[in-house]
Design a protein around this motif. Structure first.
Motif, PDB file in Angstrom:
ATOM      1  N   THR A  87      11.808  14.555   4.516  1.00 58.65           N
ATOM      2  CA  THR A  87      12.786  13.874   5.370  1.00 58.65           C
ATOM      3  C   THR A  87      13.175  12.498   4.826  1.00 58.65           C
ATOM      4  OG1 THR A  87      11.112  12.820   6.768  1.00 58.65           O
ATOM      5  CG2 THR A  87      11.810  15.040   7.382  1.00 58.65           C
ATOM      6  N   LEU A  88      12.680  12.166   3.634  1.00 59.64           N
ATOM      7  CA  LEU A  88      12.941  10.880   2.964  1.00 59.64           C
ATOM      8  C   LEU A  88      12.121   9.736   3.549  1.00 59.64           C
ATOM      9  CD1 LEU A  88      16.826  11.123   2.463  1.00 59.64           C
ATOM     10  CD2 LEU A  88      15.038  11.561   0.771  1.00 59.64           C
ATOM     11  N   ARG A  89      11.164  10.055   4.441  1.00 60.11           N
ATOM     12  CA  ARG A  89      10.243   9.051   4.955  1.00 60.11           C
ATOM     13  C   ARG A  89       9.099   8.850   3.972  1.00 60.11           C
ATOM     14  NH1 ARG A  89      10.007  10.960  11.238  1.00 60.11           N
ATOM     15  NH2 ARG A  89      10.849   9.064  12.183  1.00 60.11           N
ATOM     16  N   THR A  90       8.639   7.618   3.826  1.00 58.53           N
ATOM     17  CA  THR A  90       7.473   7.381   2.978  1.00 58.53           C
ATOM     18  C   THR A  90       6.261   8.086   3.561  1.00 58.53           C
ATOM     19  OG1 THR A  90       7.015   5.298   4.144  1.00 58.53           O
ATOM     20  CG2 THR A  90       8.309   5.161   2.114  1.00 58.53           C
ATOM     21  N   THR A  91       5.361   8.467   2.685  1.00 61.26           N
ATOM     22  CA  THR A  91       4.212   9.266   3.100  1.00 61.26           C
ATOM     23  C   THR A  91       3.259   8.526   4.032  1.00 61.26           C
ATOM     24  OG1 THR A  91       3.108   8.606   1.050  1.00 61.26           O
ATOM     25  CG2 THR A  91       4.259  10.729   1.049  1.00 61.26           C
ATOM     26  N   LEU A  92       3.287   7.187   3.995  1.00 57.18           N
ATOM     27  CA  LEU A  92       2.325   6.415   4.784  1.00 57.18           C
ATOM     28  C   LEU A  92       2.944   5.620   5.921  1.00 57.18           C
ATOM     29  CD1 LEU A  92       0.025   5.023   1.929  1.00 57.18           C
ATOM     30  CD2 LEU A  92      -0.299   7.067   3.343  1.00 57.18           C
ATOM     31  N   ASP A  93       4.281   5.635   6.049  1.00 58.02           N
ATOM     32  CA  ASP A  93       4.910   4.814   7.083  1.00 58.02           C
ATOM     33  C   ASP A  93       6.187   5.492   7.552  1.00 58.02           C
ATOM     34  OD1 ASP A  93       6.180   2.784   8.610  1.00 58.02           O
ATOM     35  OD2 ASP A  93       5.077   1.249   7.510  1.00 58.02           O
ATOM     36  N   ASP A  94       6.216   5.942   8.802  1.00 60.94           N
ATOM     37  CA  ASP A  94       7.371   6.654   9.352  1.00 60.94           C
ATOM     38  C   ASP A  94       8.576   5.762   9.596  1.00 60.94           C
ATOM     39  OD1 ASP A  94       6.006   9.009   9.295  1.00 60.94           O
ATOM     40  OD2 ASP A  94       5.536   9.054  11.447  1.00 60.94           O
ATOM     41  N   ALA A  95       8.408   4.444   9.512  1.00 58.52           N
ATOM     42  CA  ALA A  95       9.524   3.527   9.743  1.00 58.52           C
ATOM     43  C   ALA A  95      10.240   3.148   8.450  1.00 58.52           C
ATOM     44  CB  ALA A  95       9.036   2.265  10.448  1.00 58.52           C
ATOM     45  N   GLY A 135       0.759  -1.241   0.000  1.00 58.85           N
ATOM     46  CA  GLY A 135       0.000   0.000   0.000  1.00 58.85           C
ATOM     47  C   GLY A 135       0.787   1.287   0.000  1.00 58.85           C
ATOM     48  N   LEU A 136       2.119   1.237  -0.044  1.00 59.91           N
ATOM     49  CA  LEU A 136       2.901   2.472  -0.070  1.00 59.91           C
ATOM     50  C   LEU A 136       2.587   3.262  -1.346  1.00 59.91           C
ATOM     51  CD1 LEU A 136       6.420   1.319   1.188  1.00 59.91           C
ATOM     52  CD2 LEU A 136       4.634   2.503   2.473  1.00 59.91           C
ATOM     53  N   GLU A 137       2.584   4.589  -1.225  1.00 64.71           N
ATOM     54  CA  GLU A 137       2.248   5.445  -2.367  1.00 64.71           C
ATOM     55  C   GLU A 137       3.384   5.487  -3.387  1.00 64.71           C
ATOM     56  OE1 GLU A 137      -0.626   9.063  -1.732  1.00 64.71           O
ATOM     57  OE2 GLU A 137       1.024   9.196  -0.296  1.00 64.71           O
ATOM     58  N   THR A 138       3.026   5.389  -4.663  1.00 60.96           N
ATOM     59  CA  THR A 138       4.003   5.503  -5.747  1.00 60.96           C
ATOM     60  C   THR A 138       3.452   6.435  -6.817  1.00 60.96           C
ATOM     61  OG1 THR A 138       3.074   3.536  -6.841  1.00 60.96           O
ATOM     62  CG2 THR A 138       4.978   3.196  -5.401  1.00 60.96           C
ATOM     63  N   ASN A 139       4.349   6.903  -7.709  1.00 60.56           N
ATOM     64  CA  ASN A 139       3.916   7.732  -8.831  1.00 60.56           C
ATOM     65  C   ASN A 139       3.860   6.890 -10.101  1.00 60.56           C
ATOM     66  OD1 ASN A 139       6.573   7.412  -9.650  1.00 60.56           O
ATOM     67  ND2 ASN A 139       7.189   9.491  -9.146  1.00 60.56           N
ATOM     68  N   ARG A 140       3.673   7.533 -11.251  1.00 57.17           N
ATOM     69  CA  ARG A 140       3.517   6.793 -12.510  1.00 57.17           C
ATOM     70  C   ARG A 140       4.795   6.084 -12.938  1.00 57.17           C
ATOM     71  NH1 ARG A 140       5.752   9.645 -16.633  1.00 57.17           N
ATOM     72  NH2 ARG A 140       6.338  11.809 -16.205  1.00 57.17           N
ATOM     73  N   LEU A 141       5.944   6.488 -12.366  1.00 57.26           N
ATOM     74  CA  LEU A 141       7.222   5.831 -12.671  1.00 57.26           C
ATOM     75  C   LEU A 141       7.564   4.755 -11.649  1.00 57.26           C
ATOM     76  CD1 LEU A 141       9.401   8.945 -13.665  1.00 57.26           C
ATOM     77  CD2 LEU A 141       8.223   7.338 -15.189  1.00 57.26           C
ATOM     78  N   ASN A 142       6.625   4.451 -10.777  1.00 56.52           N
ATOM     79  CA  ASN A 142       6.780   3.465  -9.697  1.00 56.52           C
ATOM     80  C   ASN A 142       7.750   3.934  -8.614  1.00 56.52           C
ATOM     81  OD1 ASN A 142       5.042   1.675 -11.063  1.00 56.52           O
ATOM     82  ND2 ASN A 142       6.741   0.794 -12.205  1.00 56.52           N
ATOM     83  N   GLN A 143       8.084   5.220  -8.597  1.00 53.73           N
ATOM     84  CA  GLN A 143       8.898   5.749  -7.505  1.00 53.73           C
ATOM     85  C   GLN A 143       8.047   5.827  -6.240  1.00 53.73           C
ATOM     86  OE1 GLN A 143       9.992   9.448  -9.565  1.00 53.73           O
ATOM     87  NE2 GLN A 143      12.143   8.899  -9.242  1.00 53.73           N
ATOM     88  N   LEU A 144       8.666   5.537  -5.102  1.00 56.58           N
ATOM     89  CA  LEU A 144       7.967   5.630  -3.824  1.00 56.58           C
ATOM     90  C   LEU A 144       7.905   7.089  -3.384  1.00 56.58           C
ATOM     91  CD1 LEU A 144       9.698   2.584  -2.149  1.00 56.58           C
ATOM     92  CD2 LEU A 144       7.256   2.737  -2.654  1.00 56.58           C
ATOM     93  N   LYS A 145       6.725   7.537  -3.003  1.00 56.17           N
ATOM     94  CA  LYS A 145       6.556   8.922  -2.579  1.00 56.17           C
ATOM     95  C   LYS A 145       7.033   9.085  -1.138  1.00 56.17           C
ATOM     96  CE  LYS A 145       2.727  10.148  -5.644  1.00 56.17           C
ATOM     97  NZ  LYS A 145       1.391  10.791  -5.735  1.00 56.17           N
ATOM     98  N   VAL A 146       7.869  10.105  -0.930  1.00 54.43           N
ATOM     99  CA  VAL A 146       8.392  10.396   0.408  1.00 54.43           C
ATOM    100  C   VAL A 146       8.173  11.869   0.720  1.00 54.43           C
ATOM    101  CG1 VAL A 146      10.142   8.582   0.253  1.00 54.43           C
ATOM    102  CG2 VAL A 146      10.723  10.919  -0.443  1.00 54.43           C
ATOM    103  N   ASP A 147       8.292  12.202   2.016  1.00 55.31           N
ATOM    104  CA  ASP A 147       8.240  13.614   2.386  1.00 55.31           C
ATOM    105  C   ASP A 147       9.658  14.182   2.343  1.00 55.31           C
ATOM    106  OD1 ASP A 147       9.529  12.829   4.730  1.00 55.31           O
ATOM    107  OD2 ASP A 147       7.699  12.836   5.933  1.00 55.31           O
TER     108      ASP A 147
END
Length: 410
Positions: free
Chosen positions: A279-287, A265-277
């Motif tokens: 701070t380089l943390r994924t948008t849905l999981d701080d770990a 369920g991690l968020e990705t864009n059309r290039l399959n890159q993982l979306k982060v904020d």
């Protein structure tokens, strides 16, 4: 004690575990684990040298097993298969195909990106790629017989970004040096680009200098040419033109592997890159953190960090320091990319560089030395200056004794 698992042993991942392993080793505070399916690390900007037969794997390749022992982190030779965020674990597959589970407290994804074929018909079947050392070696296994046989052979390279340009230049240099061996062999290299110039992501003045250098080497540059499909020994353009070749390589665009879009369920864009904020943390999981080309990382001006080697290296250094802050209970800071410019190698003795926000364009042998220095800075993080100095001296001695083209031709 926390367990930090890093998936991917490219430049960013390896620099991260090196820094963390050294920091945590003395107090045995935290465990650092690197998950990587390959046995050796190769700096990705030099994969074109593996494909051209000019890479010195004796001095410039890094054994993960040996490096892990020296830098106090654990190396697991496996590939990531799945993610379970609720259990804080990943499923991995080792070289024998066996599945197992690896738990983490913090997970860092640093798997990089691959070439984007844009779903062009026939590309995956009839073109070679340079996304890994294995693929570069496979390309070399196809190029080497051409170099050893007599006559003229044609190679087409699709994509005139950094990889395509550097590969075309390296192959042209090798072809030119074959006269030393009295070989009646010639490579005709065609560089195909859909944009109106080579290095479309760089400044125009840099593109002009690189194009002139490639033309001087004998590379045929075809811009404003879009490939509609690839077939056996030929490319077919949108206007029906046939570009024939003995070998075809694809180096156009980037995307991330499809499996990144299926990570619990991690968020990705059309290039399959993982979306982060920031701070380089994924948008849905701080770990979970993401480094390098596989991250869509926003910047203060609204742009995103570009998929470039220097960005990945900067992110690795930043995240190493921020993870140490976080484990001490401190707030982590955002990552801001500082663009140091671009340097493109055009053969072993020439390069073109764009510095100071594209205000300064340099070229020549000294710029090529700067290109090599960037690689040595990467090695310095892995080994320290003492070993890097020894490697440089050894390479110069070998270079004075061995031919430019290191493989046997008979």
């Amino acid at each position: 004690m926390s367990k930090i698992v890093v998936v991917g042993g490219g430049a960013a991942g390896l620099e991260l575990v090196t820094r963390l392993g050294k920091s945590f080793a003395r107090g045995n505070e935290h465990q650092v684990v690197l998950v990587e399916p390959a046995s050796h690390h190769y700096w990705k900007p030099r994969l074109h040298e593996i494909a051209a037969g000019t890479f010195d794997d004796e001095l410039d390749a890094v054994s993960y097993l040996q490096h892990a022992y020296c830098n106090r982190y654990q190396y697991v030779q496996a590939s990531m298969n799945a993610l379970n965020r609720s259990a804080k674990s990943i499923e991995i597959r080792n070289v024998n195909g066996e599945l197992s589970t690896l738990e983490y407290d913090y997970l860092v994804m640093a798997v990089g990106a691959v070439s984007n074929d844009f779903k062009t018909e026939g590309v995956s079947e009839h073109c070679l790629f340079l996304d890994s050392a294995l693929q570069a070696q496979q390309a070399w296994d196809r190029i080497n017989p051409l170099l050893r046989s007599q006559g003229e052979h044609r190679i087409s390279i699709v994509g005139a970004g950094a990889t395509g340009v550097e590969l075309a230049a390296e192959l042209a240099k090798v072809s030119g040096k074959l006269a030393r061996y009295r070989q009646d062999t010639k490579l005709t290299i065609t560089l195909v680009e859909a944009s109106d110039r080579v290095l479309p992501a760089g400044p125009e003045c840099m593109s002009e200098k690189v194009a002139k250098a490639l033309t001087k080497l004998g590379v045929q540059i075809r811009t404003d040419v879009r490939v509609s499909r690839a077939e056996q020994s030929k490319l077919v353009t949108e206007n029906g033109e046939i570009i024939g070749a003995d070998l075809q390589l694809w180096a156009a665009g980037i995307k991330c592997a499809p499996w990144l879009a299926e990570l619990d369920g991690l968020e990705t864009n059309r290039l399959n890159q993982l979306k982060v904020d920031a701070t380089l943390r994924t948008t849905l999981d701080d770990a979970i953190f993401v480094l390098g080309d596989s991250a869509e990382c926003p910047q203060p001006d609204g742009s995103f960090v570009p998929p470039r080697a220097q960005a990945a290296n900067q992110a690795a250094g930043h995240l190493a320091s921020q993870l140490k802050r976080m484990l001490k209970g401190k707030t982590i800071k955002p990552f801001v990319f500082n663009d140091g410019g671009m340097v493109i190698a055009v053969g072993h003795d020439y390069a073109v560089g764009s510095l100071l926000n594209n205000k300064l364009i340099l070229r020549g042998r000294l710029v090529r030395n700067l290109y090599d220095t960037i690689f040595r800075l990467h090695q310095r993080i892995l080994f320290g200056w003492g070993r890097v100095t020894a490697l440089v001296l050894l390479k110069r001695v070998k270079g004075s004794l061995n031919p430019f083209y290191k493989h046997n031709i008979s």
